[in-house]
Design an enzyme around this catalytic site. Sequence first.
Site, PDB file in Angstrom:
ATOM      1  N   ARG A 278       8.991  10.913 -11.521  1.00 31.93           N
ATOM      2  CA  ARG A 278       9.419   9.512 -11.589  1.00 31.93           C
ATOM      3  C   ARG A 278       9.345   8.981 -13.004  1.00 31.93           C
ATOM      4  NH1 ARG A 278       8.117   8.390  -5.760  1.00 31.93           N
ATOM      5  NH2 ARG A 278       8.853   6.318  -5.212  1.00 31.93           N
TER       6      ARG A 278
ATOM      7  N   ARG B  99       4.163   0.973   6.694  1.00 32.62           N
ATOM      8  CA  ARG B  99       3.899   1.050   5.250  1.00 32.62           C
ATOM      9  C   ARG B  99       3.815  -0.355   4.664  1.00 32.62           C
ATOM     10  NH1 ARG B  99       7.610   5.634   2.395  1.00 32.62           N
ATOM     11  NH2 ARG B  99       7.113   4.275   0.631  1.00 32.62           N
TER      12      ARG B  99
HETATM   13  P1  AMP Z   1       7.631   7.055  -1.949  1.00 32.42           P
HETATM   14  O1  AMP Z   1       7.128   7.488  -0.618  1.00 32.42           O
HETATM   15  O2  AMP Z   1       8.230   8.202  -2.731  1.00 32.42           O
HETATM   16  O3  AMP Z   1       8.539   5.862  -1.877  1.00 32.42           O
HETATM   17  O4  AMP Z   1       6.350   6.601  -2.789  1.00 32.42           O
HETATM   18  C1  AMP Z   1       5.556   5.507  -2.408  1.00 32.42           C
HETATM   19  C2  AMP Z   1       4.675   5.079  -3.558  1.00 32.42           C
HETATM   20  O5  AMP Z   1       3.799   6.137  -3.931  1.00 32.42           O
HETATM   21  C3  AMP Z   1       5.421   4.717  -4.816  1.00 32.42           C
HETATM   22  O6  AMP Z   1       5.914   3.387  -4.799  1.00 32.42           O
HETATM   23  C4  AMP Z   1       4.326   4.887  -5.854  1.00 32.42           C
HETATM   24  O7  AMP Z   1       3.398   3.827  -5.835  1.00 32.42           O
HETATM   25  C5  AMP Z   1       3.610   6.124  -5.342  1.00 32.42           C
HETATM   26  N1  AMP Z   1       4.229   7.347  -5.906  1.00 32.42           N
HETATM   27  C6  AMP Z   1       4.895   8.306  -5.220  1.00 32.42           C
HETATM   28  N2  AMP Z   1       5.329   9.281  -6.037  1.00 32.42           N
HETATM   29  C7  AMP Z   1       4.942   8.905  -7.273  1.00 32.42           C
HETATM   30  C8  AMP Z   1       5.129   9.464  -8.568  1.00 32.42           C
HETATM   31  N3  AMP Z   1       5.819  10.599  -8.729  1.00 32.42           N
HETATM   32  N4  AMP Z   1       4.586   8.841  -9.624  1.00 32.42           N
HETATM   33  C9  AMP Z   1       3.892   7.698  -9.465  1.00 32.42           C
HETATM   34  N5  AMP Z   1       3.711   7.089  -8.293  1.00 32.42           N
HETATM   35  C10 AMP Z   1       4.230   7.674  -7.190  1.00 32.42           C
END
Ligand code: AMP
Length: 369
Positions: A268, A313
């Site tokens: 990210r 969530r």
């Molecule tokens: P997601 O399920 O991919 O939408 O991720 C949910 C949350 O987890 C994100 O909004 C971030 O707070 C955290 N997160 C997930 N992947 C990352 C990453 N690669 N780098 C930083 N934070 C992450």
Amino acid sequence: MIKLHNKYFKPFISAKKIDDALQRMASEIAEDVGDEIPVFIGILNGSFMLTSDFVKKYPKTCEVTFIKLASYEGVKSTEDIQRLIGLTQDLTDRTVIILEDIIDTGNTLNEVYRIFKNEKVKSLKIATLFYKPEAYKKDFKLHYIGIEIPNKFIVGYGLDYDGLGRNLPEVYQLKEPQYMTNLVLFGPPGAGKGTQAEFLKEQYNLVHISTGDMFRYNIKNKTALGMLAKSYIEKGALVPDQVTIDMLNAEVEKNTDANGFIFDGFPRTNAQAEALDALMHSKDSQINAMIALEVDDEVLVQRLLERGKTSGRKDDANESIIRNRIKVYYQETAILKEYYAAQNKYYGVNGVGSIKDITVRLSHTIDKI
Ligand code: AMP
């Protein structure tokens, strides 16, 4: 599977099989030498373990000593073998049996014969636990052979890879690097990465790693990592790079047998993309493609609000957090399109439509790659 330095090794010959081979060799040799008291000479370092186990199985009186020659550097059998140390006793008229852990090219044997030419021994015999017929380039007779093996690099039971692995009670074989397919599934929150990854991982037999799922798992189980990540996630902000990178590295390392990975929600940031390249490089592999699901912002907001009704969530629960996540995506993550486009690895796919249609589009793109 075990890891020594930067290489992986898989189980190859069990301790039981080694034990049986040594037993057979000990009986054969004991019968051949009759009433004589042989001198067993182990060649260090590799044969320390087999010599010890072998002489315990030898049913009659014997002498045991060691000499030392260097033979391996890394995984290649070197041509020049160093001089011997340790041969101090008088072997005139003795039956000498060399105990070798492994004979591959036979270079060590050259040295052994050269050294023993002047020793006036009664007879010189060679016993080796492992023998690689495909690699053997010499004509010296091998009198006793434990186990024939293909021309593969092995460790364990006295044999090492750059100093490691000698203490293993069984033998492992170098795992050849396999071709992996590694995909980054990209797109803003709500683009459908997780949903599509579930189909693609089955279709292409890949391991799906979602950093978001991993954080949620840790939060649910109240781990230290979960506690740390929670505050960032609930605001819709990114968890700090190093925390995320360490977690991702550990997950990849757990899956040493994978055909490849689908990375979902990672990388990210630029730092994460660089860390991922370094990790893939350490596995003699690479990221093959970034596949981006392209979806308009307003569609994303609607999808996430809808998901929030059932997902539980907190970051899907209200519109301002959702909009913050999308903003963070544009500010910090969207630049990665450039990172992969510069390597000709960026593939955009229309992410609006039925789940099935989008899976088909993704599969077409992956198949072309
Ligand atoms: P997601 O399920 O991919 O939408 O991720 C949910 C949350 O987890 C994100 O909004 C971030 O707070 C955290 N997160 C997930 N992947 C990352 C990453 N690669 N780098 C930083 N934070 C992450």
